[in-house]
Design a protein around this motif. Structure first.
Motif, mmCIF file in Angstrom:
data_model
loop_
_atom_site.group_PDB
_atom_site.id
_atom_site.type_symbol
_atom_site.label_atom_id
_atom_site.label_comp_id
_atom_site.label_asym_id
_atom_site.label_seq_id
_atom_site.Cartn_x
_atom_site.Cartn_y
_atom_site.Cartn_z
ATOM 1 N N ASP A 146 18.978 -28.987 -18.529
ATOM 2 C CA ASP A 146 18.643 -28.713 -20.118
ATOM 3 C C ASP A 146 19.296 -29.555 -20.898
ATOM 4 O O ASP A 146 18.837 -29.437 -22.186
ATOM 5 N N CYS A 200 20.261 -23.210 -25.808
ATOM 6 C CA CYS A 200 19.905 -23.722 -27.065
ATOM 7 C C CYS A 200 19.929 -22.255 -28.084
ATOM 8 O O CYS A 200 19.490 -21.349 -27.130
ATOM 9 N N ASP A 215 18.490 -19.317 -30.436
ATOM 10 C CA ASP A 215 17.282 -18.977 -30.339
ATOM 11 C C ASP A 215 16.281 -19.342 -31.438
ATOM 12 O O ASP A 215 16.619 -19.845 -32.456
ATOM 13 N N LEU A 263 14.820 -22.199 -30.435
ATOM 14 C CA LEU A 263 15.059 -23.538 -30.230
ATOM 15 C C LEU A 263 14.486 -23.792 -28.761
ATOM 16 O O LEU A 263 15.009 -22.907 -27.805
ATOM 17 N N SER A 264 14.051 -24.925 -28.530
ATOM 18 C CA SER A 264 13.805 -25.262 -27.065
ATOM 19 C C SER A 264 14.708 -26.433 -26.659
ATOM 20 O O SER A 264 14.810 -27.524 -27.675
ATOM 21 N N ALA A 265 15.030 -26.710 -25.417
ATOM 22 C CA ALA A 265 15.715 -27.762 -24.742
ATOM 23 C C ALA A 265 15.104 -28.965 -24.605
ATOM 24 O O ALA A 265 13.811 -28.570 -23.991
ATOM 25 N N CYS A 266 15.362 -29.938 -25.132
ATOM 26 C CA CYS A 266 14.274 -31.259 -25.034
ATOM 27 C C CYS A 266 15.065 -32.148 -23.628
ATOM 28 O O CYS A 266 15.995 -31.910 -23.474
ATOM 29 N N CYS A 325 17.998 -29.667 -28.896
ATOM 30 C CA CYS A 325 17.355 -28.490 -29.247
ATOM 31 C C CYS A 325 16.394 -28.608 -30.440
ATOM 32 O O CYS A 325 16.884 -28.874 -31.626
ATOM 33 N N SER A 345 12.664 -27.192 -32.498
ATOM 34 C CA SER A 345 11.249 -26.270 -32.606
ATOM 35 C C SER A 345 10.236 -27.011 -33.652
ATOM 36 O O SER A 345 10.659 -27.477 -34.700
ATOM 37 N N PRO A 346 9.085 -26.982 -33.161
ATOM 38 C CA PRO A 346 8.462 -26.445 -32.020
ATOM 39 C C PRO A 346 8.712 -27.550 -30.733
ATOM 40 O O PRO A 346 9.317 -28.775 -31.102
ATOM 41 N N VAL A 347 8.663 -26.948 -29.512
ATOM 42 C CA VAL A 347 8.827 -27.961 -28.493
ATOM 43 C C VAL A 347 8.165 -29.379 -28.637
ATOM 44 O O VAL A 347 8.505 -30.190 -27.779
ATOM 45 N N CYS A 349 10.045 -32.379 -29.481
ATOM 46 C CA CYS A 349 10.969 -32.980 -28.628
ATOM 47 C C CYS A 349 10.189 -34.527 -28.407
ATOM 48 O O CYS A 349 9.237 -34.811 -28.500
#
Length: 489
Positions: A40, A56, A58, A60-63, A68, A70-72, A75
């Motif tokens: 991650d 990451c 809350d 946020l998404s791991a790239c 990190c 948002s949105p995914v 990335c």
């Protein structure tokens, strides 16, 4: 300042215009086969057990670069697989567990098979043209001169893709006649999710979708043109590329393809007839074809091109094929259908023949009826004798004196007084006729009476004459001598 919504931060930390991120941002490099799992935090390790704890915040998404976001979808693009996935060594697929990776190398074929099955098609594992990333280039295209552009030159693999642009290839508008062609690389994350559907006719040899590792054969690239250039070219651009030949593909099974609006791979010449009319040129590991469109600069993603494996249906099976053909499997069904179809055709022919014969009889009877009607009309208009002359005698009817006379009589008859007048005339004529008959009868009675009177007078005159004769001849006989037979003797 990457805080501006119109800006985008690339994986290397640089800020670019958001609409140009596909052109200006380099993708995150793929994990190696020695370290196939991406953690991650963006690092590549041998297995998931070697990843350091990372989470990451809350929302946020791991790239793939360890950031990190948002949105995914914000990335950065990446090669290989994303966070939390293994890059399978043999199939080049992305799996959550290494145990899910398939190894079909034992079934790979090193010779070309026209009716090969999916497990016989090899997948390039190392130093593949498919995994190369094209350089970001801006090419000035002159309307007077042609141009040749190498999109990537590798020290070991050589020129991966070369574009040949003919003079006057672009339709340029406005006063500025200088045209620009923008080209950039395409990451695996951008095209791995594109579907490569196969034809239903070969479902017995292939899955419905071909995986990414077997689909893409050359280095993919994307292109744009400047705003003063129409997206559809006046002349085609020729793309020459080197392809991975772990399996020796045949030219008919290769096409230059793009990704359509549905996110699916689609050959430039989609129908097989078009592909036969515009075949790719394949010499060794170099393949060549043409394309005629690129997106306008500013589009989030350019028009993506790559040479892909797109197997065509084979009607006639060749040797070195596994299993029987459909004809060999279902010959009994085919024979039954053929016989049934033949019987249906024979019945239809017989039915049509009968129908035609009855139709001829019907037409003949109808003609005979028409002739009878015509004959009856002639008999009514001219006379019974005219009914004997028909078309069978070879005569052509025309107006004749008798017919004209009959027509005149009919015309005269139309001038006769009405029926009630004629009845009055008939009654008067009948009374006169009876009167004449009575007069004739009276004359006959008088005639008979006169004839009786005349007869009576005649008889009386006759009797009177006889009496006078008797008187005269009687006196003479008294004065003459009388003799007898006896006296004479």
């Amino acid at each position: 300042d990457c805080q501006d919504s119109s800006k985008y931060m690339c994986s290397d930390g640089s800020c670019v215009t958001r609409t140009l991120k596909s052109l200006l941002c380099s993708p995150v490099e793929s994990c190696s086969l020695a370290s196939p799992f991406r953690c991650d935090n963006g690092t590549c390790v041998e297995s998931s057990e070697h990843c350091e704890p990372y989470a990451c915040p809350d929302g946020l998404s791991a790239c793939a670069d360890g950031s990190c976001r948002s949105p995914v979808s914000d990335c950065p693009e990446y090669g290989g697989c994303g966070p939390g996935l293994y890059l399978c060594e043999e199939s080049k697929e992305c799996k959550s567990k290494s145990s899910e990776c398939l190894n079909e190398t034992l079934s790979y074929s090193t010779v070309y098979i026209e009716t090969a099955r999916q497990n016989q098609i090899g997948t390039c594992r190392d130093e593949c043209y498919r995994d190369l990333i094209a350089q970001t280039l801006v090419t000035t295209v002159s309307p007077q001169f042609s141009a040749v552009v190498d999109l990537h030159i590798d020290a070991d693999l050589g020129a991966a893709v070369t574009l040949s642009i003919p003079a006057s290839a672009f339709n340029v508008s406005g006063s500025n006649l200088t045209a620009f062609l923008y080209t950039s690389g395409v990451a695996a994350s951008q095209i791995r999710k594109a579907n490569n559907y196969v034809r239903r006719e070969i479902y017995d040899r292939f899955d419905e979708l071909l995986p990414y590792g077997k689909t893409v054969l050359s280095m993919p690239f994307q292109c744009w043109v400047s705003e003063n250039v129409e997206s559809t070219f006046a002349l085609n651009i020729t793309a020459s590329a080197r392809i991975d030949r772990e399996y020796p593909h045949g030219a008919p099974d290769i096409c230059l393809a793009t990704i359509d609006s549905n996110g699916d791979w689609r050959c430039i010449y989609y129908n097989f007839r078009d592909r036969e009319a515009h075949p790719v040129s394949l010499v060794g590991d170099r393949v060549e074809s043409t394309f005629s469109t690129c997106d306008t600069i500013g589009a989030d993603m350019g028009t993506v091109y790559a040479f892909i494996f797109s197997p065509r249906p084979i009607e006639t099976p060749r040797s070195n094929d596994e299993g029987l053909t459909n004809l060999e499997r279902y010959w009994v069904l085919y024979a039954a259908v053929t016989i049934l179809g033949s019987l249906v055709i024979i019945y239809l022919c017989y039915y049509l023949q009968r129908a035609m014969r009855y139709r001829k009889k019907y037409k003949k009877a109808r003609q005979s009826l028409e002739n009878k009607k015509l004959e009856l009309e002639r008999m009514e208009n001219v006379g019974a004798a005219a009914g004997n002359i028909t078309a069978k005698n070879g005569y052509r009817m025309s107006n004749n004196p008798l017919q004209l006379q009959a027509e005149d009589i009919n015309a005269l008859q139309s001038q006769l007084p009405p029926d009630h007048k004629r009845m009055e005339y008939y009654k008067i004529e009948e009374a006169a006729s009876q009167k004449r008959q009575k007069y004739i009868d009276a004359l006959k009675t008088e005639k008979e009476a006169l004839e009786g009177l005349l007869t009576k007078l005649r008889n009386e005159l006759k009797d009177s004459k006889e009496q006078q004769n008797e008187l005269f001849f009687g006196n003479a006989q008294d004065n003459e001598p009388r003799f007898s037979c006896d006296d004479a003797q």
